[in-house]
Write a protein that holds these residues in place. Structure first.
Motif, PDB file in Angstrom:
ATOM      1  N   SER A   7       1.016  -1.034   0.019  1.00  0.00           N
ATOM      2  CA  SER A   7      -0.086  -0.108   0.038  1.00  0.00           C
ATOM      3  C   SER A   7       0.834   1.282  -0.112  1.00  0.00           C
ATOM      4  CB  SER A   7      -0.788  -0.089   1.095  1.00  0.00           C
ATOM      5  OG  SER A   7      -0.145   0.154   2.353  1.00  0.00           O
ATOM      6  N   LEU A 187      -8.037   1.904  -5.251  1.00  0.00           N
ATOM      7  CA  LEU A 187      -7.405   3.177  -5.155  1.00  0.00           C
ATOM      8  C   LEU A 187      -8.492   4.238  -4.853  1.00  0.00           C
ATOM      9  CD1 LEU A 187      -6.118   5.709  -6.504  1.00  0.00           C
ATOM     10  CD2 LEU A 187      -7.436   5.640  -8.650  1.00  0.00           C
ATOM     11  N   CYS A 189      -8.914   8.261  -4.014  1.00  0.00           N
ATOM     12  CA  CYS A 189      -8.381   9.537  -4.344  1.00  0.00           C
ATOM     13  C   CYS A 189      -9.286  10.683  -4.344  1.00  0.00           C
ATOM     14  CB  CYS A 189      -8.001   9.536  -5.733  1.00  0.00           C
ATOM     15  SG  CYS A 189      -9.326   9.363  -6.948  1.00  0.00           S
ATOM     16  N   LYS A 213       3.632   1.859  -4.276  1.00  0.00           N
ATOM     17  CA  LYS A 213       4.149   3.453  -4.179  1.00  0.00           C
ATOM     18  C   LYS A 213       4.439   3.993  -5.686  1.00  0.00           C
ATOM     19  CE  LYS A 213       6.142   6.844  -2.077  1.00  0.00           C
ATOM     20  NZ  LYS A 213       6.654   7.602  -2.993  1.00  0.00           N
ATOM     21  N   ALA A 216       1.163   4.919  -7.322  1.00  0.00           N
ATOM     22  CA  ALA A 216       0.531   6.268  -6.682  1.00  0.00           C
ATOM     23  C   ALA A 216       1.486   7.423  -7.186  1.00  0.00           C
ATOM     24  CB  ALA A 216       0.614   6.153  -5.090  1.00  0.00           C
ATOM     25  N   VAL A 234      -3.739  10.387  -3.089  1.00  0.00           N
ATOM     26  CA  VAL A 234      -3.722   9.010  -3.551  1.00  0.00           C
ATOM     27  C   VAL A 234      -3.224   7.941  -2.743  1.00  0.00           C
ATOM     28  CG1 VAL A 234      -3.044   7.391  -5.409  1.00  0.00           C
ATOM     29  CG2 VAL A 234      -3.435   9.653  -6.232  1.00  0.00           C
ATOM     30  N   VAL A 235      -4.292   6.997  -2.446  1.00  0.00           N
ATOM     31  CA  VAL A 235      -3.854   5.905  -1.852  1.00  0.00           C
ATOM     32  C   VAL A 235      -4.122   4.682  -2.687  1.00  0.00           C
ATOM     33  CG1 VAL A 235      -4.605   4.499   0.514  1.00  0.00           C
ATOM     34  CG2 VAL A 235      -4.417   6.983   0.675  1.00  0.00           C
ATOM     35  N   VAL A 236      -3.059   3.873  -2.501  1.00  0.00           N
ATOM     36  CA  VAL A 236      -3.267   2.734  -3.422  1.00  0.00           C
ATOM     37  C   VAL A 236      -3.197   1.384  -2.461  1.00  0.00           C
ATOM     38  CG1 VAL A 236      -2.053   1.414  -5.365  1.00  0.00           C
ATOM     39  CG2 VAL A 236      -2.314   3.790  -5.557  1.00  0.00           C
TER      40      VAL A 236
END
Length: 409
Positions: A7, A187, A189, A213, A216, A234-236
């Motif tokens: 993540s 995702l 965002c 990373k 993102a 953004v968080v993946v």
């Protein structure tokens, strides 16, 4: 049982804003994006308070139902905390924040969402938007009044119908639980990404085999390349067997800094060269009540705007048509001042107009047919007459005919 393969959380102030009103969190089980509202007076504070409060829900729960209830309650609690903060700091009145959160439990995820930040799922190469925007333009899209493309440039695209903040004591929060599986890529965002980068561009970035990373970072760069008129966060989240020790919880954006109430906005010098790709003017997101009266009022306003646009375009087209017709009339009048010598029924004749035709429209007509037979002329003169002889005026044309007649003597 689904586990976190990797993540990442990345946040950037963008190319226009002077402060970051977004916050993001990537934890062990919980993943959050919050986009603050209310300008520098409170947007950054709102998203930071909400994110810090909600991250306490980053725990294991007996069931996905318990996880969903805990996540929902954490958003309601964050809403209460924001109201209390406003009561203590009146200068923050009107602040609010969107929140989109995923809480992983076993092979399922619990989702809570309010506002216009988004949650996407990439599975088997197909990208789906899981959350629904709580915006005025989304209501117009759902009602079939405008298209998704029109929503991107609508003058009220910044109007939120639901947020956390001091605007509602019991905001309506979307909650749902979904299955997840190895290979899924989630995702979350802020609209600093979805409002600039197209759905297909997002899909292509998420299809990369790179880790969370790098993906993102690539998404944030895509927003910056597109002008980034807003903060972008953004968080993946990748689901699968972890390839390395789990990443420690990460918090980014305004929530990563100590809260600062009433701090003057810093002056930030920016070159215009930094924003060559800026597509839309920067608009401050703001909240409007999700009421039928407001909706009907704006619908009527849009209808009036559409009617004005139709009238403007119609008048513009008519003016253009009139101008073209006027120019055509003037051009035709000019052609009728010109004359040339040619052949008619085997005889030398004078024509009024020009030799060229405009499609099926003839630009000349017979003015006078002489008594001179073309066949009696010298070969050279015959060819000239058959190919037509241009003259500037009727007097010049008459002179040409007289010379041809004299050549027969």
């Amino acid at each position: 049982m689904a586990t976190v393969k990797g993540s990442a959380a990345v946040s950037h102030v963008g190319r226009i804003r002077s402060n970051n009103q977004d916050s993001g969190y990537a934890g062990r089980h919980l993943f959050v994006v919050a986009d603050g509202m209310g300008g520098h007076a409170g947007g950054d504070v709102a998203s930071a308070i909400a994110t810090r409060y909600i991250r306490d829900a980053d725990q294991l729960y007996p069931s996905v139902q318990d996880a969903s209830a805990a996540l929902h309650d954490s958003l309601i609690g964050a809403n209460q905390r924001l109201a209390e903060t406003v009561a203590e700091h009146s200068e923050l009145t009107g602040m609010g924040t969107t929140v989109s959160a995923i809480l992983l439990h076993g092979d399922q995820v619990a989702i809570s969402h309010i506002g216009d930040s988004r949650i996407y799922l990439l599975r088997g190469g197909e990208l789906s938007q899981i959350s629904t925007d709580h915006t005025f333009v989304q209501r117009l899209v759902d009602a079939g009044r405008i298209t998704e493309e029109e929503a991107m440039v609508h003058p009220r695209r910044s109007v939120l119908m639901r947020v956390l903040g001091d605007v509602e004591s019991s905001p309506e929060i979307d909650t749902l639980t979904l299955d997840t599986q190895s290979g899924d890529r989630w995702l979350i965002c802020s609209d600093g990404l979805s409002g600039v980068v197209s759905f297909e561009e997002i899909r292509k970035a998420l299809l990369s085999e790179a880790g969370a990373k790098p993906v993102a970072d690539r998404l944030v760069k895509a927003s910056l390349d597109g002008g980034a008129p807003d903060n972008v966060t953004v968080v993946v989240l990748d689901i699968g067997e972890p390839a390395a020790p789990s990443t420690p919880p990460q918090i980014v954006g305004s929530a990563a800094a100590p809260p600062a109430f009433g701090t003057p906005e810093p002056v930030r010098q920016r070159s215009l060269l930094l924003t060559p790709f800026r597509v839309h003017p920067v608009q401050e997101t703001h909240f409007e009540p999700d009421s039928a009266e407001y909706y009907d009022e704006i619908i009527e306003e849009d209808a009036r705007r559409r009617r004005r646009r139709i009238v403007t375009w119609t008048v513009g087209v008519l003016l253009i048509v009139a101008a073209v017709a006027g120019l055509a009339a003037l051009a035709y009048q000019w052609t009728q001042t010109r004359y040339f010598v040619g052949e008619s029924n085997g005889r030398v004749a004078i024509y009024q107009g020009i030799q060229q035709n405009l499609g099926p429209i003839e630009m000349s007509e017979l003015y006078r047919e002489s008594d001179i037979d073309v066949a009696e002329l010298r070969t050279y003169d015959q060819q000239r007459v058959e190919q037509t002889i241009s003259t500037g005026s009727l007097q010049d044309a008459e002179a040409v005919v007289d010379r041809l007649e004299e050549s027969l003597d």
